[in-house]
Design an enzyme around this catalytic site. Sequence first.
Site, short mmCIF file in Angstrom:
data_model
loop_
_atom_site.label_atom_id
_atom_site.label_comp_id
_atom_site.label_asym_id
_atom_site.label_seq_id
_atom_site.Cartn_x
_atom_site.Cartn_y
_atom_site.Cartn_z
N ASP A 104 0.87 -1.18 0.00
CA ASP A 104 0.00 0.00 0.00
C ASP A 104 0.90 1.23 0.00
OD1 ASP A 104 -2.34 1.49 0.26
OD2 ASP A 104 -2.50 1.21 2.40
N ASP A 160 -7.86 -8.50 6.15
CA ASP A 160 -8.92 -8.27 7.12
C ASP A 160 -9.35 -6.82 7.21
OD1 ASP A 160 -6.47 -7.29 8.39
OD2 ASP A 160 -7.66 -7.16 10.22
P1 IMP Z 1 1.63 -0.27 3.97
O1 IMP Z 1 2.63 -0.27 5.08
O2 IMP Z 1 0.91 1.05 3.86
O3 IMP Z 1 2.17 -0.72 2.63
O4 IMP Z 1 0.47 -1.23 4.40
C1 IMP Z 1 0.61 -2.57 4.38
C2 IMP Z 1 -0.36 -3.22 5.35
O5 IMP Z 1 -1.56 -2.45 5.53
C3 IMP Z 1 -0.80 -4.52 4.76
O6 IMP Z 1 0.08 -5.56 5.10
C4 IMP Z 1 -2.17 -4.69 5.30
O7 IMP Z 1 -2.12 -5.32 6.56
C5 IMP Z 1 -2.71 -3.29 5.50
N1 IMP Z 1 -3.57 -2.89 4.36
C6 IMP Z 1 -3.33 -1.92 3.45
N2 IMP Z 1 -4.34 -1.83 2.57
C7 IMP Z 1 -5.24 -2.78 2.94
C8 IMP Z 1 -6.51 -3.20 2.40
O8 IMP Z 1 -7.03 -2.70 1.39
N3 IMP Z 1 -7.14 -4.21 3.07
C9 IMP Z 1 -6.61 -4.82 4.17
N4 IMP Z 1 -5.43 -4.46 4.70
C10 IMP Z 1 -4.75 -3.45 4.09
#
Ligand code: IMP
Length: 187
Positions: A104, A160
């Site tokens: 993300d 989730d």
């Molecule tokens: P990042 O650190 O922003 O890349 O986020 C990664 C983590 O955020 C993932 O491993 C997920 O646990 C959570 N996450 C981000 N987007 C989603 C989504 O659309 N659905 C569920 N979990 C998400």
Amino acid sequence: MKTIDKVLYSQYSKEKIAEAVKRVGAEITRDYTGKSPLIIGILKGSFIFMADLIREIDLLCQVDFMVVKSYGGGTVSSGLVRIVKDVDMDIKDRDVIIVEDILDTAATLQSVCDVLRARKPRSLKICVFLNKKTRRKILLDADYECFEIENEFVVGYGLDYAEKYRNLPYLAVLRDNDSAQEVQTEV
Ligand code: IMP
């Protein structure tokens, strides 16, 4: 703030997911021919993807897991990451593939990569089930991905919302809907 009154909109069916996982497994098999990669799943979100993916990889690979928690809750990653459970294996001189549910902002994987890179693996690649490219805050991309998706909150296939919906066998978009109590599970 999201409530539990949701509508789930189907995004990818079980069959579409299986097809994409098979494709990525074949890519990894091709790229690592003659090698024995160590595949590290980031829990909890990757557990279903990881289980399916490793069965599509035709190599003598090994598997390990890390439990990583992002500080804060809700649907946005805070960017602060805590390792709750580290890998058991020594990754020095290994060909490591990190398996994550979704890329993300990339804050989580950036932290994980920093920690693992310091242990001097021979190579380090990233494999994600989903890639939300438009949300990126850090210049980091996946080497392997099943699907690139829009900026929507998705659940199912291990992902989730407040620890729910991980067991949906398909991927669904979770949207607030004040009037609806209904969950559309058709895919
Ligand atoms: P990042 O650190 O922003 O890349 O986020 C990664 C983590 O955020 C993932 O491993 C997920 O646990 C959570 N996450 C981000 N987007 C989603 C989504 O659309 N659905 C569920 N979990 C998400």
